[in-house]
Structure formats: C-alpha cells, structure tokens
Design a protein around this motif. Sequence first.
Motif, PDB file in Angstrom:
ATOM      1  N   UNK A  57       0.730  -1.289   0.044  1.00  0.00           N
ATOM      2  CA  UNK A  57       0.016  -0.029   0.069  1.00  0.00           C
ATOM      3  C   UNK A  57       0.911   1.428  -0.052  1.00  0.00           C
ATOM      4  N   UNK A  58       1.714   1.218  -0.795  1.00  0.00           N
ATOM      5  CA  UNK A  58       2.697   2.553  -1.002  1.00  0.00           C
ATOM      6  C   UNK A  58       3.830   2.518   0.217  1.00  0.00           C
ATOM      7  N   UNK A  59       3.788   1.688   1.224  1.00  0.00           N
ATOM      8  CA  UNK A  59       4.856   1.885   2.249  1.00  0.00           C
ATOM      9  C   UNK A  59       6.014   1.615   1.705  1.00  0.00           C
ATOM     10  N   UNK A  60       6.999   1.846   2.153  1.00  0.00           N
ATOM     11  CA  UNK A  60       8.447   1.730   1.954  1.00  0.00           C
ATOM     12  C   UNK A  60       8.889   0.263   2.592  1.00  0.00           C
ATOM     13  N   UNK A  61       9.924  -0.365   2.083  1.00  0.00           N
ATOM     14  CA  UNK A  61      10.494  -1.462   2.673  1.00  0.00           C
ATOM     15  C   UNK A  61      11.022  -1.090   3.999  1.00  0.00           C
ATOM     16  N   UNK A  62      11.758  -0.136   4.481  1.00  0.00           N
ATOM     17  CA  UNK A  62      11.877   0.100   5.579  1.00  0.00           C
ATOM     18  C   UNK A  62      10.940   0.503   6.399  1.00  0.00           C
ATOM     19  N   UNK A  63       9.784   0.783   5.997  1.00  0.00           N
ATOM     20  CA  UNK A  63       8.370   1.064   6.965  1.00  0.00           C
ATOM     21  C   UNK A  63       7.844  -0.432   7.490  1.00  0.00           C
ATOM     22  N   UNK A  64       7.980  -1.051   6.470  1.00  0.00           N
ATOM     23  CA  UNK A  64       7.299  -2.631   6.620  1.00  0.00           C
ATOM     24  C   UNK A  64       8.036  -3.517   7.350  1.00  0.00           C
ATOM     25  N   UNK A  65       9.559  -3.227   7.334  1.00  0.00           N
ATOM     26  CA  UNK A  65      10.666  -4.001   8.112  1.00  0.00           C
ATOM     27  C   UNK A  65      10.321  -3.370   9.560  1.00  0.00           C
ATOM     28  N   UNK A  66      10.146  -2.163   9.810  1.00  0.00           N
ATOM     29  CA  UNK A  66      10.006  -1.686  11.203  1.00  0.00           C
ATOM     30  C   UNK A  66       8.664  -2.097  11.593  1.00  0.00           C
ATOM     31  N   UNK A  67       7.678  -2.440  11.060  1.00  0.00           N
ATOM     32  CA  UNK A  67       6.457  -2.708  11.238  1.00  0.00           C
ATOM     33  C   UNK A  67       6.503  -4.376  11.748  1.00  0.00           C
ATOM     34  N   UNK A  68       7.152  -5.080  10.949  1.00  0.00           N
ATOM     35  CA  UNK A  68       7.350  -6.654  11.200  1.00  0.00           C
ATOM     36  C   UNK A  68       8.167  -6.627  12.836  1.00  0.00           C
ATOM     37  N   UNK A  69       9.379  -5.823  12.715  1.00  0.00           N
ATOM     38  CA  UNK A  69      10.082  -5.992  13.756  1.00  0.00           C
ATOM     39  C   UNK A  69       9.354  -5.450  15.050  1.00  0.00           C
ATOM     40  N   UNK A  70       8.506  -4.500  15.041  1.00  0.00           N
ATOM     41  CA  UNK A  70       7.759  -4.058  16.262  1.00  0.00           C
ATOM     42  C   UNK A  70       6.569  -5.202  16.562  1.00  0.00           C
ATOM     43  N   UNK A  71       5.922  -6.034  15.821  1.00  0.00           N
ATOM     44  CA  UNK A  71       5.195  -6.859  15.920  1.00  0.00           C
ATOM     45  C   UNK A  71       6.095  -8.145  16.631  1.00  0.00           C
ATOM     46  N   UNK A  72       6.977  -8.514  16.088  1.00  0.00           N
ATOM     47  CA  UNK A  72       7.633  -9.547  16.642  1.00  0.00           C
ATOM     48  C   UNK A  72       8.119  -9.402  18.170  1.00  0.00           C
ATOM     49  N   UNK A  73       8.456  -8.128  18.362  1.00  0.00           N
ATOM     50  CA  UNK A  73       8.965  -7.681  19.798  1.00  0.00           C
ATOM     51  C   UNK A  73       7.804  -7.622  20.751  1.00  0.00           C
ATOM     52  N   UNK A  74       6.779  -7.114  20.215  1.00  0.00           N
ATOM     53  CA  UNK A  74       5.334  -7.481  21.017  1.00  0.00           C
ATOM     54  C   UNK A  74       4.846  -8.819  21.202  1.00  0.00           C
TER      55      UNK A  74
END
Length: 46
Positions: free
Chosen positions: A10-27
């Motif tokens: 949805x137009x998000x950058x790879x860096x944004x998607x990486x950060x979202x994934x990492x935040x999810x994994x930490x939680x």
Amino acid sequence: MVEGCEHQAAGRSVATLDRRRDDFLVELLEVVHKYWPEAEGLEGRI
C-alpha cells in the motif's frame, strides 16, 4: 506476485514494512514471555 506485493505494501517503503514487522515480533515475544506456562512456574505443561 509483484502486483499482490505492491497491493499489500500500500505504498509503504521497505524500511517501514521492516519496522512494522520488527515491532510486531517484539510485541509477540513479550506476550509469549508473559503467558507461556514456564512464566507461571508450570514447566513441562505444553
């Protein structure tokens, strides 16, 4: 496959998607640590 990935991103950058994934994994790890039986002194119950 490319179109599907672009749609999901949805137009998000790879860096944004990486950060979202990492935040999810930490939680997720925090929740597992909190509710895993060993955290409650119930070793070997799973």
